[in-house]
Scaffold this motif. Structure first.
Motif, PDB file in Angstrom:
ATOM      1  N   THR A 102      69.948  -7.953  23.603  1.00 32.81           N
ATOM      2  CA  THR A 102      70.040  -6.894  22.713  1.00 32.81           C
ATOM      3  C   THR A 102      68.401  -5.860  23.397  1.00 32.81           C
ATOM      4  O   THR A 102      67.470  -6.316  23.436  1.00 32.81           O
ATOM      5  N   LEU A 103      68.844  -5.301  23.929  1.00 29.89           N
ATOM      6  CA  LEU A 103      68.044  -4.316  24.518  1.00 29.89           C
ATOM      7  C   LEU A 103      67.258  -2.692  23.743  1.00 29.89           C
ATOM      8  O   LEU A 103      68.565  -1.812  23.204  1.00 29.89           O
ATOM      9  N   ALA A 104      66.200  -2.416  23.209  1.00 33.89           N
ATOM     10  CA  ALA A 104      65.276  -1.382  22.962  1.00 33.89           C
ATOM     11  C   ALA A 104      65.326  -0.906  24.114  1.00 33.89           C
ATOM     12  O   ALA A 104      64.935  -1.058  24.953  1.00 33.89           O
ATOM     13  N   ALA A 105      65.610   0.710  23.487  1.00 34.13           N
ATOM     14  CA  ALA A 105      65.516   2.039  24.566  1.00 34.13           C
ATOM     15  C   ALA A 105      65.357   3.326  23.506  1.00 34.13           C
ATOM     16  O   ALA A 105      65.467   3.022  22.298  1.00 34.13           O
ATOM     17  N   ASP A 106      63.872   3.475  24.408  1.00 38.71           N
ATOM     18  CA  ASP A 106      63.987   4.979  23.962  1.00 38.71           C
ATOM     19  C   ASP A 106      65.101   6.410  24.767  1.00 38.71           C
ATOM     20  O   ASP A 106      65.345   6.118  26.177  1.00 38.71           O
ATOM     21  N   MET A 107      65.784   7.305  23.594  1.00 37.45           N
ATOM     22  CA  MET A 107      66.981   7.987  24.217  1.00 37.45           C
ATOM     23  C   MET A 107      66.178   9.471  24.119  1.00 37.45           C
ATOM     24  O   MET A 107      65.259   9.351  23.149  1.00 37.45           O
ATOM     25  N   TYR A 108      66.299   9.932  24.832  1.00 39.63           N
ATOM     26  CA  TYR A 108      66.087  11.453  25.054  1.00 39.63           C
ATOM     27  C   TYR A 108      67.154  12.484  25.208  1.00 39.63           C
ATOM     28  O   TYR A 108      68.295  12.503  26.295  1.00 39.63           O
ATOM     29  N   ILE A 109      67.679  13.088  24.618  1.00 39.75           N
ATOM     30  CA  ILE A 109      68.450  13.896  24.461  1.00 39.75           C
ATOM     31  C   ILE A 109      67.891  15.461  24.341  1.00 39.75           C
ATOM     32  O   ILE A 109      67.063  15.677  23.447  1.00 39.75           O
ATOM     33  N   PRO A 110      67.940  16.007  25.738  1.00 39.28           N
ATOM     34  CA  PRO A 110      68.333  17.454  26.114  1.00 39.28           C
ATOM     35  C   PRO A 110      68.021  18.916  25.032  1.00 39.28           C
ATOM     36  O   PRO A 110      69.371  18.298  23.894  1.00 39.28           O
ATOM     37  N   LYS A 111      67.207  19.157  24.260  1.00 39.67           N
ATOM     38  CA  LYS A 111      67.090  19.580  23.189  1.00 39.67           C
ATOM     39  C   LYS A 111      68.282  21.574  23.392  1.00 39.67           C
ATOM     40  O   LYS A 111      68.901  21.924  24.488  1.00 39.67           O
ATOM     41  N   ASN A 112      69.054  22.249  22.714  1.00 33.36           N
ATOM     42  CA  ASN A 112      70.061  22.969  23.028  1.00 33.36           C
ATOM     43  C   ASN A 112      70.922  23.135  23.600  1.00 33.36           C
ATOM     44  O   ASN A 112      71.454  23.768  24.852  1.00 33.36           O
ATOM     45  N   THR A 113      71.818  21.861  24.036  1.00 31.18           N
ATOM     46  CA  THR A 113      72.581  21.759  24.630  1.00 31.18           C
ATOM     47  C   THR A 113      74.237  20.768  23.527  1.00 31.18           C
ATOM     48  O   THR A 113      73.639  20.718  22.715  1.00 31.18           O
ATOM     49  N   SER A 114      74.879  21.620  24.424  1.00 27.64           N
ATOM     50  CA  SER A 114      76.467  21.155  24.134  1.00 27.64           C
ATOM     51  C   SER A 114      77.252  20.747  25.187  1.00 27.64           C
ATOM     52  O   SER A 114      77.191  21.086  26.139  1.00 27.64           O
TER      53      SER A 114
END
Length: 328
Positions: free
Chosen positions: A34-46
């Motif tokens: 099981t891998l642990a990760a940080d997810m980064y999501i750009p704001k104000n996108t769709s």
């Protein structure tokens, strides 16, 4: 999947950006880790976003420069994950601090699996980026995984080559390899008797007076507030002495000249490791009818660790343009 106890507070070596959302995620590998990760999501996108999986350097953790890259790319519109490889950081795998060219290639493929099924990701626009030893593993993944549409390799090491031949290929002979194998197998027996694995040590500290410049560069990153992290192997006790043993006998990049999708290799010309990228690029385009989407970019004056975290040197505009071109 194994239930992991993940740190939730911000414990990175870089500042958090207000332009992206961040959360911890986990995903399984084909081998049951099981891998642990940080997810980064750009704001104000769709809609469906292009996505990139990031890892490296070899012996680092996602809180160091892979997270820096992932956050910067998220600021530019990509959904990204920076993950800890099997046996390291917050990811599962025991005994700790082991590595494998096969398992670590699978780590990248597992990240592609995970990204491809996210509701806000376009599975036809997934790329990967590897730093240092994970640059070589990113290329190895591109050899195998046709879902990877674009690959970036930063300041790469070929970990199989350096383990088999030593630095600058100075140990590229049967006698040197035999002695290395003999020592590693003797250590295996000692570890078995002692019921624990001896650590090889991370970056040397304090530095000897005659340390080569590249060790000074590593020390300046891993052993100072600039890049130190408590879970980083390189910042602390290092890999197990036998942790990278299989790299001696399992060369990666065997079929790199059959990669059809796009590859960008970036390296500094003052880096001690520059020869890895030059040779990897040469081998990748040799007899490859798909070589037009392959590129080696050389950064004048840059040393190996400049491409870890030096925002004035890392060519993020070039990386962004490359991903925009091939993740479309």
């Amino acid at each position: 999947m194994e239930q992991l106890n993940l740190v939730q507070e911000w414990d990175k070596t870089f500042e958090k950006s207000d332009l992206v959302d961040h959360k911890k995620v986990t995903f399984p590998t084909r081998y049951g880790f099981t891998l642990a990760a940080d997810m980064y999501i750009p704001k104000n996108t769709s809609g469906k976003l292009p996505a990139i999986a990031v890892c490296g350097p070899f012996g680092a953790v996602k809180e160091q420069c892979s997270g820096l890259y992932a956050q910067e790319l998220a600021k530019r519109g990509y959904l990204t994950v920076a993950f800890d490889p099997s046996f390291t950081g917050e990811s599962s795998g025991t005994p700790r601090y082991m590595a494998s060219p096969d398992i670590n290639t699978e780590d990248f493929q597992a990240a592609v699996d995970f990204l491809s099924v996210q509701e806000n990701v376009d599975p036809e626009r997934v790329g990967i980026l590897g730093i240092c030893g994970w640059g070589g593993l990113a290329l190895n993944t591109a050899c195998l995984d046709t879902r990877v549409k674009a690959t970036v390799s930063m300041t790469m090491y070929d970990m199989t080559r350096v383990n088999a031949n030593g630095y600058f290929d100075q140990g590229d002979n049967e006698e040197a390899r035999f002695n290395n194998r003999k020592n590693l197998n003797a250590q295996r027996l000692e570890d078995y008797k002692n019921k624990e694995y001896k650590l090889g040590g991370g970056v040397v500290d304090p530095l000897p007076a005659d340390a080569p410049d590249f060790l000074k560069d590593y020390h300046a990153y891993y052993k100072t507030p600039r890049g130190y992290h408590s879970r980083s192997l390189n910042s602390n006790g290092g890999w197990n002495v036998t942790g990278c043993m299989s790299f001696m006998n399992q060369p990666i990049l065997r079929y790199s000249n059959e990669i059809r999708n796009a590859v960008l290799i970036i390296h500094g010309d003052k880096a001690h490791s520059y020869y890895f990228s030059k040779d990897a690029y040469k081998n990748m385009i040799e007899n490859n009818k798909y070589k037009d989407n392959k590129e080696l970019m050389t950064i004048p004056g840059a040393v190996h660790t400049d491409l870890y975290d030096n925002m004035k040197v890392i060519p993020f505009d070039k990386i962004d343009t490359f991903f925009q071109t091939y993740l479309k």
